[in-house]
Write a protein that holds these residues in place. Structure first.
Motif, PDB file in Angstrom:
ATOM      1  N   LEU A  70     -11.884   9.842  -3.476  1.00  0.00           N
ATOM      2  CA  LEU A  70     -10.629  10.568  -3.293  1.00  0.00           C
ATOM      3  C   LEU A  70      -9.696   9.736  -2.437  1.00  0.00           C
ATOM      4  O   LEU A  70     -10.021   9.399  -1.301  1.00  0.00           O
ATOM      5  N   ASP A  71      -8.535   9.400  -2.970  1.00  0.00           N
ATOM      6  CA  ASP A  71      -7.581   8.608  -2.199  1.00  0.00           C
ATOM      7  C   ASP A  71      -6.492   9.516  -1.655  1.00  0.00           C
ATOM      8  O   ASP A  71      -5.552   9.850  -2.358  1.00  0.00           O
ATOM      9  N   GLU A  72      -6.637   9.891  -0.411  1.00  0.00           N
ATOM     10  CA  GLU A  72      -5.682  10.773   0.248  1.00  0.00           C
ATOM     11  C   GLU A  72      -5.343  11.961  -0.626  1.00  0.00           C
ATOM     12  O   GLU A  72      -4.180  12.193  -0.956  1.00  0.00           O
ATOM     13  N   PHE A 131      -6.255   9.518  -7.602  1.00  0.00           N
ATOM     14  CA  PHE A 131      -5.393   8.415  -7.204  1.00  0.00           C
ATOM     15  C   PHE A 131      -4.360   8.832  -6.175  1.00  0.00           C
ATOM     16  O   PHE A 131      -3.847   9.950  -6.215  1.00  0.00           O
ATOM     17  N   GLN A 132      -4.056   7.885  -5.304  1.00  0.00           N
ATOM     18  CA  GLN A 132      -3.033   8.142  -4.283  1.00  0.00           C
ATOM     19  C   GLN A 132      -1.697   8.487  -4.939  1.00  0.00           C
ATOM     20  O   GLN A 132      -0.935   9.280  -4.433  1.00  0.00           O
ATOM     21  N   SER A 133      -1.458   7.891  -6.092  1.00  0.00           N
ATOM     22  CA  SER A 133      -0.184   8.188  -6.766  1.00  0.00           C
ATOM     23  C   SER A 133      -0.371   9.260  -7.850  1.00  0.00           C
ATOM     24  O   SER A 133       0.424   9.333  -8.772  1.00  0.00           O
ATOM     25  N   LYS A 154      -8.030   0.472   2.613  1.00  0.00           N
ATOM     26  CA  LYS A 154      -8.822   1.623   2.194  1.00  0.00           C
ATOM     27  C   LYS A 154      -8.738   1.834   0.684  1.00  0.00           C
ATOM     28  O   LYS A 154      -9.762   1.924  -0.003  1.00  0.00           O
ATOM     29  N   SER A 155      -7.526   1.914   0.190  1.00  0.00           N
ATOM     30  CA  SER A 155      -7.368   2.139  -1.255  1.00  0.00           C
ATOM     31  C   SER A 155      -7.979   1.000  -2.029  1.00  0.00           C
ATOM     32  O   SER A 155      -8.616   1.194  -3.064  1.00  0.00           O
ATOM     33  N   THR A 156      -7.785  -0.202  -1.565  1.00  0.00           N
ATOM     34  CA  THR A 156      -8.315  -1.361  -2.280  1.00  0.00           C
ATOM     35  C   THR A 156      -9.833  -1.274  -2.386  1.00  0.00           C
ATOM     36  O   THR A 156     -10.409  -1.531  -3.448  1.00  0.00           O
ATOM     37  N   SER A 197       0.845  -1.192   0.000  1.00  0.00           N
ATOM     38  CA  SER A 197       0.000   0.000   0.000  1.00  0.00           C
ATOM     39  C   SER A 197       0.881   1.242   0.000  1.00  0.00           C
ATOM     40  O   SER A 197       2.092   1.166   0.218  1.00  0.00           O
ATOM     41  N   GLY A 198       0.268   2.381  -0.252  1.00  0.00           N
ATOM     42  CA  GLY A 198       1.022   3.627  -0.328  1.00  0.00           C
ATOM     43  C   GLY A 198       1.873   3.879   0.913  1.00  0.00           C
ATOM     44  O   GLY A 198       3.060   4.190   0.828  1.00  0.00           O
ATOM     45  N   GLY A 199       1.261   3.744   2.059  1.00  0.00           N
ATOM     46  CA  GLY A 199       1.976   3.998   3.299  1.00  0.00           C
ATOM     47  C   GLY A 199       3.119   3.014   3.508  1.00  0.00           C
ATOM     48  O   GLY A 199       4.197   3.367   3.982  1.00  0.00           O
TER      49      GLY A 199
HETATM   50 MG   LIG Z   1      -3.779   3.628   0.059  1.00  0.00          MG
END
Ligand SMILES: [Mg+2]
Ligand SMILES: Nc1ncnc2c1ncn2[C@@H]1O[C@H](COP(=O)(O)OP(=O)(O)OP(=O)(O)O)[C@@H](O)[C@H]1O
Ligand SMILES: Nc1ncnc2c1ncn2[C@@H]1O[C@H](COP(=O)(O)OP(=O)(O)OP(=O)(O)O)[C@@H](O)[C@H]1O
Ligand SMILES: [Mg+2]
Lengths: 575, 354, 419, 354
Positions: D161-163, D85-87, D46-48, B139-141
């Protein structure tokens, strides 16, 4: 978007197919019609008893029982593997220096790097033997001054040398495209942890460029394994591809072994490809993901600059020597058993000038169209194989790549068998003598080149960039068109250039299919000249013309790649 | 590696991307072993400055010294500064373990020492159990923590962190922050930390620099900056601030609406004469809200639940004033629209001059 | 009105004929499609269902034999005068009238004068000369399976010297070769560029090379094959009338004269054409030309056509390295014992020579239909029972060759090692 | 595009990456127009989950309904959900402007309408002046804002919204958060927001779900979750918590060290009988610290400056207790090592049972 009805579960005549599935099926049909079936029409005799015509595997048993064929197999394998090694040694420094440093003339070097691929048939062999042969310029000089000779062109080592000089551009082009796709931060992180130079290249940059390298290396391996021209011109017979060719093309000979060998070549090519897939499996090399851009380039210190130029010039001198020979041949009068031609003349160019504009146009049209078809098919197949879950998708790739192993004559004869007598509408005449079929043949034969490049390019594009587009409502096709394809530009152009350059000098399939001399391409013209002693000079001149045209084309493409890259990268990275 | 503590000195650093000037005349001294933070809004040049120290990006004009050595001309790999990238920059072709081991291998550490060091670094970031995953499977974190582990594993002389905790949850962030601080203290690493989170900067850093548009606004300890901001930007950037306009009248500050606020003499900026003072900074938590009996009357315009605090936006003659009160369980006492009265503890409120 | 001809001839030959023909027959166009012989034959075979070509024009008689067997050639009535039946013992026209010889070529030895000078070699004038040790590594020829004319040369020697002696000659010559080329044109190319000193070539390659300025010469050995170059009208030719017109033009005195063009240099089949020939131009109809010419038996040649090719490839082309090693070992041993009078050595050498020369089959077998049938599937007579498969037989021969060459080298080395 | 508000219903959703189970039996209902947050530690899924709603990642088992439509089988581009996206996932080959215009062009909006919409979206994120840069020329936070602008420009039915604010500074974050909220309210977008920052979740979301290891721990309004956590994980994750062990004795909770704390009857979890209660949650801001006179005696082990608050870690017989006090200018009153006394406001402290 308003009519988002749920798909009805009722009876439908045709199952609902996604666009990718439709494209996949169309491509499969194309490959079936223009590759598999024509070739099968020719090589099915491998499975027949030569006399009774009943199905048998006896021929394969004969193949494996024959010492000559076992030896040939081992020789082919050895030559292919060693060619990959040598080609890598040539391509790596060029790719590394031109993509990683601010280097004047990068586009020119990259374009020069492709020239070895454009080796017109026959003339190239003459030029090579005039330079490197037992009594070529170099050996004559060596013998005169030092009393020894170097057997550059003798035996399997000669094949390895010539093949790696000829095919290293596959690695150069694909590797360079891959290198350009690596996110800057990957390498910065490594430098920050104390790594740099060759070591960093080996541990970080090269592995990340692996898709491109493998694409190139697989091409070189399979191509060398399947290539018959070079060994034949060097009169090396005990390799598989020449064996197949010699047995298929003898007049009136009806030896099924030629077709058995062809079949084995195809099977082995697919096998090698599968092996390279296994190697790549589970490795996600996408690094472009945050909107960061491109590999950063470093300025060279003066000392490094000299070193780099030295290395590059040395390599270029080596790989371009056949073309230097070609140039001497084209401008030379008589060149026989002497280091240089007896004199120089412009006459050969005069000879071809009056006759060749037709050839040039035909070549541009044929090779250009074939390359366009190739990158379109290549992109589509790459997308289907990498990004969709269609059943059997890998077979598209295997099929297309198997084209590498099909000798041009076999394809040519297959086309005649399949398409002769089919009358085209609009007064285009016989399908088999229609010039369009030459384009198709060239496209099928060069598809593997474009395909490998496209595959490598797509592997490096992060999935999240596509997901972002889809979440904004872009359909698959629109995502492909607006996001995927532009991000693959480097790879696609690399594929275009290789397909174009090699198609421009292709002869073996076209010589079967050219119906009228007004439809003939350059390579055919060269062939015509090279059938007589007086034609050597004009043939070489025509060869030079081909090289210049293709080189110009690839230089322009290079410029486009560079411009595109610069546009994406940080503005201040450039001087 | 000799682990002498090394300070960093930056002198008159200018940097631009082509036409865009990004850093303009940065001067700062970071003491050996100090934990230093760059704080600033998005796009203020924090990453650029950090990258310049690490040796990336366009060549800057000016001097950067680590210890006594001018490193401006050194390539990145000779600087011995460890950096955690804002984009993580994990190598996708290597497992987590190999990512972390990389720097140690490059330092030619014997293999048998590398194993334990890697595990220890992964332990620190709580990812030992994922050591054999590939980065794409995290995951991102988790990716961010691997990036951190990769850098601390090499125990560099100077540690540069570009928002290393931005993708972590509060609990983990607090924990990682402590680990980092402990590590930093243990090794005596000079550490620079880029963050946009002032709480993070406050709790970890010995001193910090606030940047805005490529210019340093103020340097000092967190409390110095919080209590004695030198300009409105710093005051506003370090925690919520109500900045009221007005002027000094004797020992009091009188707001535009006429409210008289007694202030301490130390509150005025050292350099500015009292006559120049024209604004006062009131921290939301230093204002008490009550139904009546305070200095300033107003109505609650908006209420926000922050967790441990409840924030009221109160309309007053001097404009909207933000007031924070501690939250205990149960419904907050004042609803939107309620008439309230604010009492202001202005004794130590900082004053600003232009 | 267009006549379409498919040809393996270079432009240098076709262009003058095209010009002359179109001048002689205004309004008729000659469309030339160039293909090498193999490709031309395959093309005609594959496109028989809707043929678009009128004429096949090429050297190799065997290609015409194949086309004739498959019924791809038309029997047409061609009017011509003054052309004899035979040239150098070889019939000029197909007895059935399926194709016509329009020019003749002889086989000869072409050599590069600079090369010969630099290596201080004598000029080889007879096939037997090429067997000599001093030519080791200086000879080139193309494989008979790749070039119909080379095949005729091979066969000529087999008929002239007898099966075993003929093969022995070829093996000793081949042992001196540095290359066996895949294209027949590869040989003149190699000699022209000086890659090799001597080449066994069809004469016009040598003559045209010399005419183009290369430092080369051609000699005709006394036993030579004279081979006609042919033209045939195709079955279902779209323009049969025009096709016949072109054949007649080719055989006419004007047409024959075009052959003397310096870039072409082929021997006319009409003896009268030699009247205008330049000095020293070889005349196959003259008495002193190739006095040893044999009576060539076309039937024998045809019966074992593919077998001979295959035998040559298996024993020579594909085992070049082994053969060369054996031959040079024998040559060394012979040199060492040239006048030593060592009997033991002489016996070993003789044994080695016999091993090199040994053939897996004899002349009789080479003509046995049940045996040759394994090599000629398409042309096999359905009534003959065929024994064995080509692959099987070739594997057998291969083993035979490898073993014999290895053994010969061993014996020769032993002999050389003796005092 | 019809902008009917659409709710989201997720039923028994399971998802795994090969062997790794990442989501296990997610059930939740998100009301039309609601601003909903997923909160949870790094790697909790969460992202998943968010990606599953948008149609990315491995195909999950279970149902996802938007409005009344089961979208589980639809391809992403037919779902009309916008995702940040988070990225970031900016397209490196397009300028900022073209990145933002992309979604609108895909919707076949007339070109003359696209221009203003793009500018407006960029205005919202404060990046209009950088519209013609390429993504590689932006700072991390700027890139994140472009990603946000790109998604809000299309005004989707559901916004994921991902972070989206993790790389922004506090001031900008607060501002963006407000803009987002205003936009959401204006358009009635159903919005799901992934964050690890509970303050962010608290201030923006109507309701939120706390995830841990792929399982939903609790769903409710921020204050519900803060005041009535159902388990220790939620209590600890939403703000700092001191969790003391002990048991009920009549109306009081008695800690292990014997301290008697009076509690309100409502504090116990609804489902659990009083006998099962075994822990009490004390929020740091509900404990008062003084030199003497409180309930529990202790010594200050550590002190942190958080900006508006000062945090003390106090060693007591019941373990280390965290206490937050408001910060006014000047040096904090208690130093490390000082003996202090804590008074605890336990009236409304939540109680937990296992
Ligand atoms: Mg994430
Ligand atoms: N491709 C994958 N293969 C295997 N496991 C994966 C993969 N992608 C994610 N995971 C795992 O799934 C879990 C949930 O990941 P997810 O990205 O949903 O976390 P998250 O809650 O968004 O965390 P963060 O706040 O750190 O972004 C993590 O433990 C992660 O390691
Ligand atoms: N390659 C580039 N070309 C032009 N401008 C650039 C380039 N890279 C960065 N910038 C600009 O430089 C400024 C500073 O960028 P920097 O990355 O240092 O910001 P930052 O303080 O780290 O912000 P954030 O908190 O958003 O990461 C930004 O305004 C950015 O747009
Ligand atoms: Mg940054």
């Amino acid at each position: 978007m308003a009519d988002t009805t749920t798909p009805s579960r009722g009876f439908t005549l045709f199952p609902r197919l996604s666009g990718a599935a439709v494209a996949g099926i169309l491509i499969a049909i194309f490959l079936m019609a223009f590759l598999v079936l024509p070739v099968a029409q020719v090589i099915y005799v491998a499975f027949l008893d030569a006399r009774t015509g009943v199905f048998t595997l006896q021929n394969f048993q004969d193949f494996f029982n024959t010492t000559l064929f076992r030896e040939s197999f081992a020789n082919s394998f050895y030559v292919s593997a060693m060619s990959v090694v040598l080609a890598t040694l040539i391509a790596l420094p060029l790719a590394y220096i031109t993509t990683r440093f601010n280097f004047a003339g990068t586009a020119a070097i990259q374009a020069l790097g492709i020239i070895p691929l454009i080796m017109p048939p026959f003339v190239g062999a003459v030029a090579m033997s005039l330079l490197f042969g037992r009594n070529g310029s170099i050996n004559l000089l060596l013998n005169q001054h030092f009393g020894f000779r170097i057997p550059f062109m003798e035996g399997l080592n000669g094949v390895i040398l010539v093949q790696s000089i000829h095919y290293f551009p596959f690695i150069l082009i694909n590797l360079s495209a891959s290198l350009r796709n690596i996110d800057r931060s990957m390498e910065e992180a490594a430098q920050n942890l104390g790594s740099h130079g060759i070591r960093m290249f080996r541990r970080i940059v090269f592995p990340l460029a692996m898709p491109g390298y493998l694409a190139g290396a697989a091409l070189v391996f399979i191509k060398v394994f399947d290539d018959l021209g070079t060994p034949l011109l060097l009169n090396v017979n005990n390799m598989l591809a020449p064996q197949a060719y010699l047995r298929i093309t003898g007049v009136g000979i009806n030896d099924p072994m030629g077709y058995v060998i062809s079949f084995i070549l195809v099977a082995f090519s697919v096998f090698s490809l599968w092996a390279s897939f296994l190697f790549m499996r589970g490795k996600d090399y996408a690094t472009v993901q945050k909107g960061g851009g491109g590999l950063s380039r470093r300025d060279l210190k003066p000392r490094e600059k000299w070193l780099a130029w030295g290395v590059i010039l040395l390599i270029l001198a080596m790989v371009l020597s056949p073309h230097i020979g070609l140039l001497l041949l084209a401008f030379g009068t008589i060149w026989s058993f002497s280091p240089l031609p007896d004199g120089f003349t412009l006459q050969h160019f005069g000879t071809i000038f009056t006759q060749s504009s037709q050839y040039v146009w035909n070549t541009l049209i044929y090779a250009g169209s074939a390359a366009v078809i190739d990158v379109i098919l290549g992109t589509a197949i790459a997308y289907i194989v990498i990004r969709t879950g269609l059943p059997g998708r890998k077979w598209l790739d295997y099929m297309a790549t198997a084209a590498l192993a099909v000798p041009g004559v076999v394809l040519g004869i297959g086309y005649l068998r399949m398409f002769h007598g089919i009358q085209l509408p609009f007064g285009l005449g016989q399908m088999s003598s229609f010039w369009g079929i030459i384009i198709v043949a060239l496209a099928v034969r060069r598809l593997p080149y474009a395909l490998r490049a496209c595959m490598a390019a797509l592997q490096q594009v992060s999935l999240s960039l596509e997901e972002a587009a889809e979440s904004l409502g872009a359909s698959r096709s629109s995502t492909i068109r607006r996001i995927v394809v532009p991000l693959m530009t480097g790879g696609i152009l690399a594929g275009f250039v290789t397909s174009f350059a090699t198609a421009a000098v292709e002869l073996s399939a076209t010589i079967m299919l050219v119906g009228r001399s007004s439809d003939a391409p350059l390579a055919y013209g060269i062939y015509l000249y090279m059938q007589s002693p007086a034609g050597r000079g004009p043939g070489a001149a025509l060869g030079i013309l081909a090289v210049v045209i293709v080189a110009l084309g690839s230089y322009l493409s290079q410029r486009i790649i560079e411009r595109e890259r610069a546009r994406q990268a940080m503005t201040a990275d450039r001087p | 590696m000799t682990l002498t503590k090394a300070g960093i000195r930056i002198e008159d650093l200018h940097l631009s991307f082509g036409e865009t000037k990004v850093l303009e005349g940065i001067d700062m001294v970071i003491e050996p072993g100090e934990f230093f933070a760059f704080l600033g809004p998005s796009g203020s040049g924090k990453s650029t400055l950090l990258r310049a120290i690490a040796g990336f990006g366009p060549t800057p004009r000016g001097r950067i010294l680590i210890g006594d050595r001018d490193i401006a001309a050194l390539p990145p790999w000779k600087r011995n500064v460890g950096m955690v990238f804002q984009s993580y920059a994990l190598w996708p072709h290597m497992s987590v373990r190999r990512n972390v081991a990389f720097g140690l291998e490059e330092r030619r550490m014997p293999a048998r020492e590398i194993g334990p060091r890697v595990e220890q670094a992964l332990e620190t970031v709580g990812l030992l159990h994922l050591a054999d995953r590939m980065p794409a499977q995290l995951s991102g974190g988790q990716q961010q923590r691997v990036a951190l582990a990769r850098t601390i594993a090499i125990e560099p002389q100077v540690l540069l962190l570009d928002e290393p905790l931005s993708n972590l949850d509060a609990a983990l962030r607090v924990q990682m922050r402590r680990e980092l601080l402990a590590l930093q203290r243990k090794l005596g690493l000079t550490t620079i930390f880029v963050t946009h989170d002032q709480e993070e900067a406050n709790t970890t850093s010995d001193r910090m620099a606030v940047l805005d548009r490529g210019v340093i606004q103020q340097i000092g300890t967190p409390q110095q900056l919080y209590d004695h901001p030198e300009n409105a930007f710093v005051a506003g950037f370090l925690g919520t601030a109500n900045i009221l306009k007005g002027a000094m009248q004797g020992a009091d500050f009188v707001t535009e609406a006429g409210q008289r606020l007694p202030v301490a003499p130390a509150a005025a900026p050292a350099a500015a004469p009292a006559a120049d003072v024209n604004r006062i900074v009131l921290r939301p938590q230093n204002i008490r809200i009550a139904a009546s009996g305070g200095d300033i009357m107003g109505t609650v315009a908006h209420r926000e639940f922050l967790g441990s605090q409840i924030r009221y936006l109160v309309d007053t003659p001097d404009g909207q004033i933000i007031v924070d009160t501690l939250h205990s369980s149960g419904p907050p006492p004042y609803d939107e629209g309620a008439a309230v009265s604010l009492s202001i503890d202005s004794q130590s409120a900082p004053l600003l001059a232009d | 009105d267009t006549v379409t001809v498919v040809t393996s001839f270079p432009r240098d030959l076709t262009d003058p004929f095209k010009a002359a023909f179109e001048a002689a027959h205004p309004g008729t166009m000659l469309e030339v499609v160039s293909r090498n012989t193999n490709a031309a034959v395959s093309h005609l075979q594959e496109t028989r269902s809707a043929n678009t070509i009128d004429l096949m024009w090429a050297s190799a008689p065997d290609a015409f034999e194949v086309l004739k067997e498959e019924g791809l050639l038309a029997k047409v009535d061609v009017q011509s005068e003054g052309i004899p039946d035979q040239i150098g013992g070889y019939p000029i026209n197909d007895p059935d009238g399926s194709y016509y010889g329009f020019a003749a070529s002889g086989y000869g030895i072409m050599y590069n004068t600079r090369y010969v000078q630099a290596n201080d070699l004598p000029v080889a004038e007879e096939w037997d000369d090429l067997k000599r040790a001093e030519y080791n590594g200086h000879v080139a020829m193309s494989s008979p399976s790749r070039s119909g004319t080379t095949h005729l040369t091979v066969e000529t020697l087999l008929q002239g010297e007898g099966w075993d002696e003929g093969w022995a000659t070829w093996k000793w010559i081949s042992g001196n070769m540095n290359t066996v080329t895949e294209r027949s044109f590869g040989v003149p190319d190699a000699v022209n560029s000086g890659a090799t000193g001597f080449g066994i070539v069809i004469d016009f390659f040598g003559l045209a090379s010399k005419a183009s300025g290369f430092p080369v010469e051609l000699v005709y050995p006394s036993v030579t094959a004279i081979v006609p170059a042919n033209i045939g009208v195709l079955a279902n030719a779209p323009n049969e009338e025009g096709a016949v017109k072109f054949v007649e033009f080719l055989l006419s005195p004007e047409g024959q004269k075009v052959l003397l063009n310096p870039a072409i240099m082929r021997l006319p089949v009409n003896p009268e054409a030699y009247a205008d020939a330049p000095e020293n131009f070889p005349n196959p109809f003259s008495e002193d030309f190739a006095p040893g010419a044999i009576e060539f038996d076309v039937d024998v040649s045809g019966a074992r056509y593919t077998l001979v090719n295959s035998l040559f490839d298996v024993l020579v082309t594909y085992r070049m390295d082994d053969l060369r090693a054996a031959v040079s070992a024998v040559q060394k041993a012979e040199a060492a014992h040239a006048d030593s009078g060592n009997d033991e050595a002489a016996a070993l050498i003789a044994e080695a020579r016999a091993l090199v020369e040994a053939m897996p089959i004899n002349a009789e077998q080479s003509l046995d239909a049940s045996f040759t049938g394994a090599f000629t599937i398409s042309r096999a007579d359905p009534d003959t029972e065929v024994v064995g498969r080509q692959a099987e037989i070739e594997q057998e021969w291969d083993r035979f060759a490898v073993e014999n060459y290895r053994q010969a080298k061993k014996l020769a080395d032993q002999a050389a090692a003796l005092k």
